[in-house]
Motif scaffolding. Sequence first.
Motif, PDB file in Angstrom:
ATOM      1  N   MET A  25       0.832  -1.191   0.000  1.00 41.88           N
ATOM      2  CA  MET A  25       0.000   0.000   0.000  1.00 41.88           C
ATOM      3  C   MET A  25       0.878   1.256   0.000  1.00 41.88           C
ATOM      4  SD  MET A  25      -3.338   0.588   2.359  1.00 41.88           S
ATOM      5  CE  MET A  25      -3.049   1.905   3.508  1.00 41.88           C
ATOM      6  N   ILE A  26       0.327   2.316  -0.542  1.00 40.80           N
ATOM      7  CA  ILE A  26       1.054   3.592  -0.594  1.00 40.80           C
ATOM      8  C   ILE A  26       0.197   4.666   0.069  1.00 40.80           C
ATOM      9  CG2 ILE A  26       2.021   5.374  -2.093  1.00 40.80           C
ATOM     10  CD1 ILE A  26       2.394   3.204  -4.228  1.00 40.80           C
ATOM     11  N   VAL A  27       0.800   5.399   0.998  1.00 41.10           N
ATOM     12  CA  VAL A  27       0.118   6.509   1.668  1.00 41.10           C
ATOM     13  C   VAL A  27       0.966   7.765   1.483  1.00 41.10           C
ATOM     14  CG1 VAL A  27      -0.752   7.400   3.859  1.00 41.10           C
ATOM     15  CG2 VAL A  27      -0.888   4.938   3.377  1.00 41.10           C
ATOM     16  N   THR A  28       0.340   8.838   1.042  1.00 41.06           N
ATOM     17  CA  THR A  28       1.085  10.071   0.790  1.00 41.06           C
ATOM     18  C   THR A  28       0.673  11.150   1.787  1.00 41.06           C
ATOM     19  OG1 THR A  28       1.188   9.513  -1.551  1.00 41.06           O
ATOM     20  CG2 THR A  28       1.709  11.780  -0.954  1.00 41.06           C
ATOM     21  N   ARG A  29       1.670  11.764   2.391  1.00 44.04           N
ATOM     22  CA  ARG A  29       1.438  12.858   3.342  1.00 44.04           C
ATOM     23  C   ARG A  29       2.234  14.079   2.879  1.00 44.04           C
ATOM     24  NH1 ARG A  29      -2.286  10.165   5.111  1.00 44.04           N
ATOM     25  NH2 ARG A  29      -2.315   8.984   7.041  1.00 44.04           N
ATOM     26  N   TYR A  30       1.871  15.245   3.408  1.00 47.02           N
ATOM     27  CA  TYR A  30       2.578  16.479   3.053  1.00 47.02           C
ATOM     28  C   TYR A  30       2.999  17.220   4.317  1.00 47.02           C
ATOM     29  CZ  TYR A  30       0.470  15.469  -1.440  1.00 47.02           C
ATOM     30  OH  TYR A  30       0.095  14.841  -2.594  1.00 47.02           O
ATOM     31  N   LEU A  31       4.193  17.767   4.289  1.00 45.73           N
ATOM     32  CA  LEU A  31       4.659  18.636   5.372  1.00 45.73           C
ATOM     33  C   LEU A  31       4.701  20.048   4.808  1.00 45.73           C
ATOM     34  CD1 LEU A  31       7.747  16.571   6.635  1.00 45.73           C
ATOM     35  CD2 LEU A  31       5.324  16.245   7.190  1.00 45.73           C
ATOM     36  N   GLU A  32       3.992  20.972   5.445  1.00 49.63           N
ATOM     37  CA  GLU A  32       3.952  22.345   4.948  1.00 49.63           C
ATOM     38  C   GLU A  32       4.472  23.290   6.007  1.00 49.63           C
ATOM     39  OE1 GLU A  32      -0.261  21.657   2.760  1.00 49.63           O
ATOM     40  OE2 GLU A  32       0.602  23.661   2.521  1.00 49.63           O
ATOM     41  N   PHE A  33       5.376  24.162   5.599  1.00 45.72           N
ATOM     42  CA  PHE A  33       5.926  25.138   6.536  1.00 45.72           C
ATOM     43  C   PHE A  33       6.547  26.315   5.793  1.00 45.72           C
ATOM     44  CE2 PHE A  33       8.718  21.373   6.083  1.00 45.72           C
ATOM     45  CZ  PHE A  33       9.827  21.948   5.463  1.00 45.72           C
ATOM     46  N   GLU A  34       6.685  27.427   6.527  1.00 48.80           N
ATOM     47  CA  GLU A  34       7.385  28.614   6.020  1.00 48.80           C
ATOM     48  C   GLU A  34       8.850  28.469   6.387  1.00 48.80           C
ATOM     49  OE1 GLU A  34       5.866  31.244   4.534  1.00 48.80           O
ATOM     50  OE2 GLU A  34       3.778  30.624   4.860  1.00 48.80           O
ATOM     51  N   THR A  35       9.717  28.900   5.487  1.00 51.99           N
ATOM     52  CA  THR A  35      11.150  28.799   5.763  1.00 51.99           C
ATOM     53  C   THR A  35      11.770  30.190   5.825  1.00 51.99           C
ATOM     54  OG1 THR A  35      11.793  28.761   3.429  1.00 51.99           O
ATOM     55  CG2 THR A  35      11.242  26.644   4.459  1.00 51.99           C
ATOM     56  N   PHE A  36      13.013  30.228   6.308  1.00 54.72           N
ATOM     57  CA  PHE A  36      13.811  31.450   6.201  1.00 54.72           C
ATOM     58  C   PHE A  36      15.109  31.112   5.470  1.00 54.72           C
ATOM     59  CE2 PHE A  36      14.584  29.613  10.446  1.00 54.72           C
ATOM     60  CZ  PHE A  36      15.965  29.481  10.463  1.00 54.72           C
ATOM     61  N   ILE A  37      15.776  32.132   4.976  1.00 57.11           N
ATOM     62  CA  ILE A  37      17.000  31.944   4.192  1.00 57.11           C
ATOM     63  C   ILE A  37      18.045  31.222   5.044  1.00 57.11           C
ATOM     64  CG2 ILE A  37      18.899  33.122   2.991  1.00 57.11           C
ATOM     65  CD1 ILE A  37      16.869  35.444   2.490  1.00 57.11           C
ATOM     66  N   GLY A  38      18.589  30.145   4.496  1.00 60.43           N
ATOM     67  CA  GLY A  38      19.637  29.407   5.204  1.00 60.43           C
ATOM     68  C   GLY A  38      19.111  28.440   6.259  1.00 60.43           C
ATOM     69  N   GLU A  39      17.804  28.269   6.318  1.00 57.76           N
ATOM     70  CA  GLU A  39      17.249  27.399   7.353  1.00 57.76           C
ATOM     71  C   GLU A  39      17.656  25.940   7.158  1.00 57.76           C
ATOM     72  OE1 GLU A  39      12.999  27.594   7.871  1.00 57.76           O
ATOM     73  OE2 GLU A  39      13.061  26.258   9.617  1.00 57.76           O
ATOM     74  N   VAL A  40      18.035  25.318   8.256  1.00 59.38           N
ATOM     75  CA  VAL A  40      18.250  23.874   8.317  1.00 59.38           C
ATOM     76  C   VAL A  40      17.225  23.374   9.323  1.00 59.38           C
ATOM     77  CG1 VAL A  40      19.858  22.012   8.886  1.00 59.38           C
ATOM     78  CG2 VAL A  40      20.716  24.107   7.805  1.00 59.38           C
ATOM     79  N   ARG A  41      16.249  22.650   8.835  1.00 55.51           N
ATOM     80  CA  ARG A  41      15.085  22.310   9.663  1.00 55.51           C
ATOM     81  C   ARG A  41      15.044  20.813   9.940  1.00 55.51           C
ATOM     82  NH1 ARG A  41      10.021  25.325   9.550  1.00 55.51           N
ATOM     83  NH2 ARG A  41       8.371  24.099  10.486  1.00 55.51           N
TER      84      ARG A  41
END
Length: 137
Positions: free
Chosen positions: A1-17
């Motif tokens: 089975m395949i399940v698709t999820r999304y991660l949504e966020f705002e970033t800033f320049i040079g961000e390592v998240r």
Amino acid sequence: MIVTRYLEFETFIGEVRDITDDVQEAVKSSGLCAGTATIFVPGATGAVTTMEYEDGLVKDLGEALERLIPQRIDYAHNQRWHDGNGHSHIRAALIGPSLTVPFLNQSLSLGTWQQIIFLELDNRHRRRRIIVQVMGE
Ligand code: ZN
């Protein structure tokens, strides 16, 4: 089975998240027991990889990228498009837009000091939508 999820966020320049917890949550909520999670950035100025997520290394990584692929040199891309992010595209191409991590018993098979990181490499902040596709049974 395949399940698709999304991660949504705002970033800033040079961000390592650190997105490890979000990917783990996507795996857990998929209901699948074992398989692989593919994390993919649709975009040519973002990247995904792993590292030990701690302040020192976050700083070191940014400095290493600047030494290897400096922002302030000439890029044909910048002459053509005048968006000033030639370095962003080269950094993203070399690090890569995706990562595949196996999971067992609904738990990502990462090392103790290994986190999944998203890198904002563009020269402006962005709204990102990362795909996490979970495949397994
Ligand atoms: Zn560009």
